[in-house]
Design a protein around this motif. Structure first.
Motif, short mmCIF file in Angstrom:
data_model
loop_
_atom_site.label_atom_id
_atom_site.label_comp_id
_atom_site.label_asym_id
_atom_site.label_seq_id
_atom_site.Cartn_x
_atom_site.Cartn_y
_atom_site.Cartn_z
N GLU A 90 -12.69 11.32 15.06
CA GLU A 90 -12.95 10.21 14.13
C GLU A 90 -11.89 9.12 14.28
O GLU A 90 -12.21 7.93 14.26
CB GLU A 90 -13.00 10.71 12.68
CG GLU A 90 -14.29 11.42 12.30
CD GLU A 90 -14.48 12.77 12.99
OE1 GLU A 90 -13.46 13.39 13.38
OE2 GLU A 90 -15.63 13.18 13.17
N GLU A 91 -10.64 9.52 14.44
CA GLU A 91 -9.57 8.51 14.61
C GLU A 91 -9.78 7.71 15.90
O GLU A 91 -9.57 6.50 15.93
CB GLU A 91 -8.20 9.21 14.65
CG GLU A 91 -7.71 9.67 13.29
CD GLU A 91 -6.50 10.60 13.36
OE1 GLU A 91 -5.80 10.69 12.35
OE2 GLU A 91 -6.27 11.25 14.40
N MET A 92 -10.19 8.41 16.95
CA MET A 92 -10.40 7.71 18.23
C MET A 92 -11.58 6.74 18.13
O MET A 92 -11.51 5.62 18.62
CB MET A 92 -10.60 8.73 19.36
CG MET A 92 -9.33 9.49 19.67
SD MET A 92 -9.47 10.64 21.04
CE MET A 92 -9.84 12.15 20.19
N LEU A 93 -12.65 7.17 17.46
CA LEU A 93 -13.81 6.27 17.28
C LEU A 93 -13.45 5.08 16.40
O LEU A 93 -13.88 3.95 16.66
CB LEU A 93 -14.99 7.05 16.69
CG LEU A 93 -15.78 7.88 17.71
CD1 LEU A 93 -16.72 8.85 16.99
CD2 LEU A 93 -16.57 6.99 18.66
N ASP A 94 -12.63 5.32 15.37
CA ASP A 94 -12.19 4.21 14.51
C ASP A 94 -11.34 3.23 15.31
O ASP A 94 -11.49 2.01 15.18
CB ASP A 94 -11.39 4.73 13.31
CG ASP A 94 -12.30 5.33 12.24
OD1 ASP A 94 -13.52 5.12 12.34
OD2 ASP A 94 -11.78 6.01 11.33
N ASP A 95 -10.43 3.76 16.15
CA ASP A 95 -9.59 2.87 16.95
C ASP A 95 -10.42 2.05 17.93
O ASP A 95 -10.13 0.88 18.18
CB ASP A 95 -8.54 3.69 17.73
CG ASP A 95 -7.34 4.03 16.84
OD1 ASP A 95 -7.27 3.49 15.72
OD2 ASP A 95 -6.49 4.81 17.29
N LEU A 96 -11.47 2.67 18.48
CA LEU A 96 -12.34 1.93 19.40
C LEU A 96 -13.03 0.79 18.64
O LEU A 96 -13.12 -0.34 19.12
CB LEU A 96 -13.38 2.87 20.02
CG LEU A 96 -14.34 2.24 21.02
CD1 LEU A 96 -13.60 1.64 22.21
CD2 LEU A 96 -15.37 3.26 21.52
N ALA A 97 -13.49 1.08 17.42
CA ALA A 97 -14.21 0.08 16.63
C ALA A 97 -13.28 -1.05 16.17
O ALA A 97 -13.69 -2.21 16.11
CB ALA A 97 -14.87 0.74 15.43
N ASN A 98 -11.99 -0.71 15.88
CA ASN A 98 -11.13 -1.78 15.37
C ASN A 98 -10.33 -2.51 16.45
O ASN A 98 -9.48 -3.35 16.14
CB ASN A 98 -10.22 -1.26 14.23
CG ASN A 98 -9.19 -0.27 14.75
OD1 ASN A 98 -8.76 -0.34 15.89
ND2 ASN A 98 -8.80 0.67 13.90
N GLY A 99 -10.62 -2.17 17.72
CA GLY A 99 -10.00 -2.93 18.82
C GLY A 99 -8.70 -2.35 19.33
O GLY A 99 -8.08 -2.93 20.23
N ASP A 100 -8.27 -1.19 18.79
CA ASP A 100 -7.04 -0.56 19.30
C ASP A 100 -7.31 0.36 20.48
O ASP A 100 -6.40 0.68 21.25
CB ASP A 100 -6.34 0.25 18.19
CG ASP A 100 -5.69 -0.66 17.16
OD1 ASP A 100 -5.38 -1.81 17.52
OD2 ASP A 100 -5.53 -0.23 16.00
N GLY A 101 -8.53 0.86 20.60
CA GLY A 101 -8.85 1.79 21.69
C GLY A 101 -9.01 1.05 23.00
O GLY A 101 -9.60 -0.02 23.05
N LYS A 102 -8.46 1.63 24.08
CA LYS A 102 -8.54 0.98 25.40
C LYS A 102 -9.68 1.60 26.21
O LYS A 102 -10.02 2.77 26.02
CB LYS A 102 -7.22 1.15 26.15
CG LYS A 102 -6.01 0.61 25.40
CD LYS A 102 -6.09 -0.89 25.29
CE LYS A 102 -4.90 -1.60 24.71
NZ LYS A 102 -4.03 -0.97 23.78
N PHE A 103 -10.26 0.81 27.12
CA PHE A 103 -11.35 1.32 27.96
C PHE A 103 -11.41 0.54 29.28
O PHE A 103 -10.75 -0.49 29.43
CB PHE A 103 -12.69 1.28 27.21
CG PHE A 103 -13.06 -0.09 26.67
CD1 PHE A 103 -12.55 -0.53 25.45
CD2 PHE A 103 -13.92 -0.92 27.37
CE1 PHE A 103 -12.90 -1.78 24.95
CE2 PHE A 103 -14.27 -2.17 26.87
CZ PHE A 103 -13.75 -2.61 25.66
#
Ligand SMILES: [Fe+2]
Ligand SMILES: [Fe+2]
Length: 313
Positions: A90-103
């Motif tokens: 859930e934390e990783m999905l939240d980070d992806l949604a808020n722009g903190d997750g890298k891809f």
């Protein structure tokens, strides 16, 4: 285990959740897995419109299956990441949604036209196969294990992308020209898929020392070039003048890396490219649009567990 002991023991599928691993290892493995899982989700988001836009029922069904596969890959990798104990899914999905997750860099760019789809499904998935095949030997066993299933499905994705490329390159002159234009636009990004040359890569050394990675960025890029330049030419694509490609004369190729725009790459990597913001917010809206499904499933779980817990009382 301390870091030195971890390095000494590192080997294919050596470590699993039962091992007492140093935090440095668990963080490095989480970073790799989270990046990989996010990339699967963002790739699926880019291809999802082609379930509707593809020109025939067969192609629509193939895109539908591929998008479902990619989401499944993302979920498996989030689980493999979660088992390291650093971050929850859930934390990783939240980070992806808020722009903190890298891809991956390639998934920061918009894909508007059907003629662009083989750039992802053939070339990017082909590049992904190169990297993922080596990750079957990763020292984090849940990662390597996920790769067994994922590589099998990626092989199908490449065949699907190759089939579209073959069809378009055997189509009208207009179609051929449009695919060539898409290729020229996407080719430099595809070559940057593997990341910067090894001496500029910040995370390689430690990940290699503890067996998370088994090949360097350059080894993977060169292996990709050796296979995919002949394939591109076979289907009638012309190699762009830039970035320059060195033909070593023995069936191997190298790219002149200074011809690639690394400033753009690093802007993209930090989610600061114009396209990044659009893709991330589009994906977040898609996540919010189905929040009611998650809420309903949570309610269902609570309702189902209610009478049981009362009975236990
Ligand atoms: Fe995938
Ligand atoms: Fe794929």
């Amino acid at each position: 285990m301390n870091v030195d002991e971890t390095k000494a023991r590192a080997g294919p599928r050596e470590f699993s959740p039962k091992d007492d691993l140093p935090e440095e290892y668990r963080k490095a493995a989480t970073r790799m897995l989270e990046f990989h899982a996010n990339s699967e989700i963002m790739g699926a988001f880019l291809e999802r419109p082609f379930i509707r836009k593809a020109p025939s029922i067969e192609r629509k069904m193939a895109f539908s299956a591929k998008v479902q596969d990619e989401i499944g890959h993302g979920q498996m990798l989030y689980r493999a990441a979660e088992s390291l104990g650093i971050k929850t899914r859930e934390e990783m999905l939240d980070d992806l949604a808020n722009g903190d997750g890298k891809f991956l860099n390639c998934f920061h760019y918009p894909m508007e036209s059907y003629v662009e789809t083989p750039m992802i499904a053939f070339f990017v998935d082909g590049a992904a196969m190169r990297r993922q095949a080596t990750l079957k030997k990763s020292s984090w066993e849940p990662y390597a294990h996920a790769m067994d299933k994922i590589c099998f499905e990626e092989g199908m994705h490449v065949k699907h992308g190759e089939s579209i490329l073959r069809e378009l390159m055997n189509g009208s002159r207009k179609e051929q020209r449009m695919v060539q234009e898409a290729f020229e636009e996407w080719w430099p990004r595809i070559l940057q898929f593997f990341g910067p040359t090894d001496d500029q890569s910040t995370h390689h050394d430690f990940a290699a020392e503890v067996g998370l990675k088994t090949c360097t960025n350059d080894e993977l890029r060169n292996a990709f070039l050796n296979t995919y330049i002949p394939k591109a030419k076979k289907y009638g694509l012309e190699m762009p003048d830039e970035p320059r490609i060195r033909d070593n004369g023995d069936g191997t190729y190298e790219v002149v890396e200074d011809d690639l725009d690394w400033d753009e790459f690093f802007t993209v990597s930090q989610n600061e490219y114009d396209g990044s913001i659009e893709q991330i917010s589009g994906r977040r809206q898609a996540q919010e649009a189905v929040q009611w499904v998650r809420d309903m499933m949570d309610d269902q779980t609570t309702t189902n567990s209610g009478p049981q817990s009362q009975a236990a009382d």
